[in-house]
Design a protein around this motif. Structure first.
Motif, PDB file in Angstrom:
ATOM      1  N   ALA A   1     -17.578  54.199  52.262  1.00 22.69           N
ATOM      2  CA  ALA A   1     -16.725  53.336  53.092  1.00 22.69           C
ATOM      3  C   ALA A   1     -15.974  54.187  54.103  1.00 22.69           C
ATOM      4  O   ALA A   1     -15.703  53.841  55.179  1.00 22.69           O
ATOM      5  CB  ALA A   1     -15.814  52.311  52.360  1.00 22.69           C
ATOM      6  N   GLU A   2     -15.523  55.247  53.633  1.00 16.57           N
ATOM      7  CA  GLU A   2     -14.709  56.323  54.191  1.00 16.57           C
ATOM      8  C   GLU A   2     -15.356  57.030  55.396  1.00 16.57           C
ATOM      9  O   GLU A   2     -14.888  56.964  56.566  1.00 16.57           O
ATOM     10  CB  GLU A   2     -14.269  57.501  53.262  1.00 16.57           C
ATOM     11  N   LYS A   3     -16.568  57.184  55.309  1.00 11.16           N
ATOM     12  CA  LYS A   3     -17.689  57.752  56.187  1.00 11.16           C
ATOM     13  C   LYS A   3     -17.810  56.394  57.417  1.00 11.16           C
ATOM     14  O   LYS A   3     -17.696  56.863  58.576  1.00 11.16           O
ATOM     15  CB  LYS A   3     -18.869  58.237  55.610  1.00 11.16           C
TER      16      LYS A   3
ATOM     17  N   ASP B   1     -20.861  52.633  49.918  1.00  9.75           N
ATOM     18  CA  ASP B   1     -20.091  53.033  48.394  1.00  9.75           C
ATOM     19  C   ASP B   1     -18.743  52.835  48.497  1.00  9.75           C
ATOM     20  O   ASP B   1     -17.959  53.321  49.574  1.00  9.75           O
ATOM     21  CB  ASP B   1     -20.591  54.507  47.985  1.00  9.75           C
ATOM     22  N   ASP B   2     -17.911  52.570  47.716  1.00 11.28           N
ATOM     23  CA  ASP B   2     -16.523  52.551  47.406  1.00 11.28           C
ATOM     24  C   ASP B   2     -15.904  51.545  48.525  1.00 11.28           C
ATOM     25  O   ASP B   2     -14.851  52.406  49.284  1.00 11.28           O
ATOM     26  CB  ASP B   2     -16.001  53.914  47.474  1.00 11.28           C
ATOM     27  N   LEU B   3     -16.238  50.385  48.394  1.00 11.79           N
ATOM     28  CA  LEU B   3     -15.672  49.712  49.528  1.00 11.79           C
ATOM     29  C   LEU B   3     -14.113  49.537  49.671  1.00 11.79           C
ATOM     30  O   LEU B   3     -13.423  49.165  50.653  1.00 11.79           O
ATOM     31  CB  LEU B   3     -16.460  48.290  49.526  1.00 11.79           C
ATOM     32  N   GLN B   4     -13.674  49.729  48.649  1.00  9.68           N
ATOM     33  CA  GLN B   4     -12.203  49.457  48.184  1.00  9.68           C
ATOM     34  C   GLN B   4     -11.395  50.423  49.190  1.00  9.68           C
ATOM     35  O   GLN B   4     -10.407  49.949  49.722  1.00  9.68           O
ATOM     36  CB  GLN B   4     -11.585  49.679  46.749  1.00  9.68           C
ATOM     37  N   PHE B   5     -11.876  51.520  49.735  1.00 13.58           N
ATOM     38  CA  PHE B   5     -11.363  52.310  50.582  1.00 13.58           C
ATOM     39  C   PHE B   5     -10.979  51.477  51.960  1.00 13.58           C
ATOM     40  O   PHE B   5     -10.228  51.821  52.874  1.00 13.58           O
ATOM     41  CB  PHE B   5     -12.368  53.457  51.130  1.00 13.58           C
TER      42      PHE B   5
END
Ligand SMILES: Nc1ncnc2c1ncn2[C@@H]1O[C@H](COP(=O)(O)OP(=O)(O)OP(=O)(O)O)[C@@H](O)[C@H]1O
Length: 479
Positions: free
Chosen positions: A215-217, A247-251
């Protein structure tokens, strides 16, 4: 490396380049072609600043990966080349043109036959089908060749998530499974499952176009597009994928503009019959800080939780990983690790890898005593966290009784004795008072705890086998 260590960091540009070429060559030999091309090929040397070699890679993801997986090795190789280089800094930076010799022996990027823009599979170290990093590189982050369905160990805590992932991999965009939302705590296998789905879809029929990213990317790409006024291209390129995996959507919590963009991308793709797979550390309803409409959409496909590991799953994972490494690890060590390292699979794997590396390095067999010595620091860190619940859980597991019997009123010997053992260990291994321990064992009186402690001490005096059993439990729980 045969070359003698240098005497300081003052290398000429030419010799710095030569040293760097040797280091890259050495790494390539050590990690193998597939791993090298996936992670290290894009690495370039920016220069030497004081005692620090500065290495750059094009994305933050790659930097994190290289730093954590190859950082120590890079430093050691630099030190062999020049003892004045004490640190290696891995930074995001502009890519230079391919360094000399970089691609000559590894022409996959140019020459690999492609199907619908995808590189053909290469053979991975573990025999798994892998591909070079996605040639549409802008979108898809590299996939870890080790994270396939073949290497994912299935047990109760992850069987549902695994089954959902398999289903999506076999038949993307099936009604009821779109989006697939995988969630669970740190280091429990979300990324592994995401990569496994991506590998499987890319390797399947029809050469589907899979974009996998953190998600960061996603956010950085979006911001870059805004800055360069190329949001239309951004939207179009994203919406042209068949499967989008984030991935890691909480970001994205608190990143309102990016959330909004993701929401529109999400809708456009689902409406066009494309598959979305998302992972996060919490369920959609618990992701406070994500817009309600996004949470609702995320929850309307299949939501699958990866639970904390059980003792049985930890055992299976350790057995599988030891077998894959081709190292004989005694049952007692496997059981000891599965009992001791309960936090997550990443730590468990790290401990096993350390034991294996140690055994290989010194040519010694893995033993229980050796494991305690080599893993001293990890075990101590775990020890500090020993809680009464942990003691109850381990003792219940050991004597094969239900955890609830630790606080139940049942007085049958088969239940009462393990409960007394747990009280004894709680007294020995925690700083809790007798009344407090009593409260945690179904509100028992402190005199009951006192009695349990002295009874177990007596039994240990009288019965060596029993004493050994309690000692083993203590060792597992202790530092
Ligand atoms: N069931 C499993 N079988 C085999 N290996 C596993 C399993 N679960 C996790 N692992 C391994 O544990 C390590 C951590 O897993 P992974 O990175 O997928 O966790 P994660 O849930 O994405 O963590 P984070 O929340 O930190 O992103 C990886 O090396 C992965 O291969």
């Amino acid at each position: 490396m045969e070359k003698q260590a240098g005497s300081g960091p003052a290398l000429s540009v030419a010799s710095m380049g030569e040293a760097w070429a040797r280091i890259r060559g050495r790494l390539r030999e050590e990690v193998g072609e597939v791993e090298y091309r996936t992670w290290l090929r894009q690495m370039t040397l920016a220069g030497i600043e004081g005692d620090e070699a500065v290495v750059v890679l094009p994305t933050r993801f790659l930097c994190d990966w290289v730093r954590s997986h190859y950082g120590d090795r890079l430093r050691a190789l630099w030190q062999q080349e020049n003892s004045g280089v004490r640190r290696v800094d891995v930074r995001v930076g502009p890519q230079r043109p391919a360094e000399e010799g970089e691609d000559d022996a590894a022409p996959a990027r140019e020459a690999a036959p492609r199907r619908n823009g995808l590189a053909e599979p290469l053979a991975g170290r573990n025999g798994a089908a892998v591909r070079a990093a996605d040639p549409r590189g802008d979108w898809s982050a590299p996939l870890d060749p080790r994270f396939t369905f073949d290497t994912f160990v299935v047990g109760k805590p992850n069987e549902f998530a695994h089954a959902c992932a398999r289903r999506v991999a076999e038949k993307p965009a099936m009604p009821g499974f779109n989006p697939l939302f995988l969630y669970g705590g740190v280091g429990l296998g979300k990324t592994h499952l995401m990569h496994a789905v991506a590998w499987a879809i890319r390797g399947g029929e029809g050469g589907r176009n899979v974009a996998y990213m953190s998600a960061e990317k996603f956010m950085y790409r979006f911001i870059a597009a805004l800055r360069s006024q190329s949001t239309m291209e951004f939207k179009e390129s994203l919406r042209s994928v068949d499967v989008l995996m984030v991935d890691d959507l909480q970001f994205l919590i608190g990143k309102d503009n990016t959330q909004e963009e993701f929401f529109h991308t999400f809708n456009a793709l689902v409406d066009a019959g494309k598959q979305i797979v998302v992972s996060a550390d919490k369920s959609p309803s618990d992701l406070n800080g994500l817009e309600d409409r996004l949470r609702t959409r995320l929850g309307c496909g299949m939501v699958a939780d990866i639970h904390a590991t059980t003792y049985e799953l930890r055992l299976s994972i350790l057995v599988a990983k030891a077998a894959a490494a081709g190292v004989e690890v005694p049952k007692s060590v496997i059981e000891f690790l599965a009992h001791k390292i309960t936090s997550n699979v990443r730590e468990l794997e790290g401990a096993l890898n350390r034991l294996i590396a140690h055994a290989n390095l010194f040519g010694r067999a893995v033993t229980l005593d050796g494991a305690q010595e080599v893993l001293h620091d990890i075990l101590r860190a775990h020890d500090r966290r020993v809680t009464i619940e942990e003691i109850q859980r381990k003792v219940a597991e050991h004597y094969n009784i239900r955890l609830t019997d630790m606080s139940s009123a049942r007085r049958a010997r088969a239940v009462a004795r393990p409960r007394q053992v747990a009280m004894y260990l709680a007294k020995q291994l925690t700083s809790r008072s007798l009344p407090e321990i009593g409260r945690r064992f179904g509100n028992r009186d402190h005199t009951t705890v006192m009695h349990a402690v002295s009874r177990i001490a007596e039994l240990m005096q009288a019965d060596a086998a029993f004493a050994e059993d309690v000692e083993l439990l203590r060792r597992m729980l202790e530092t």
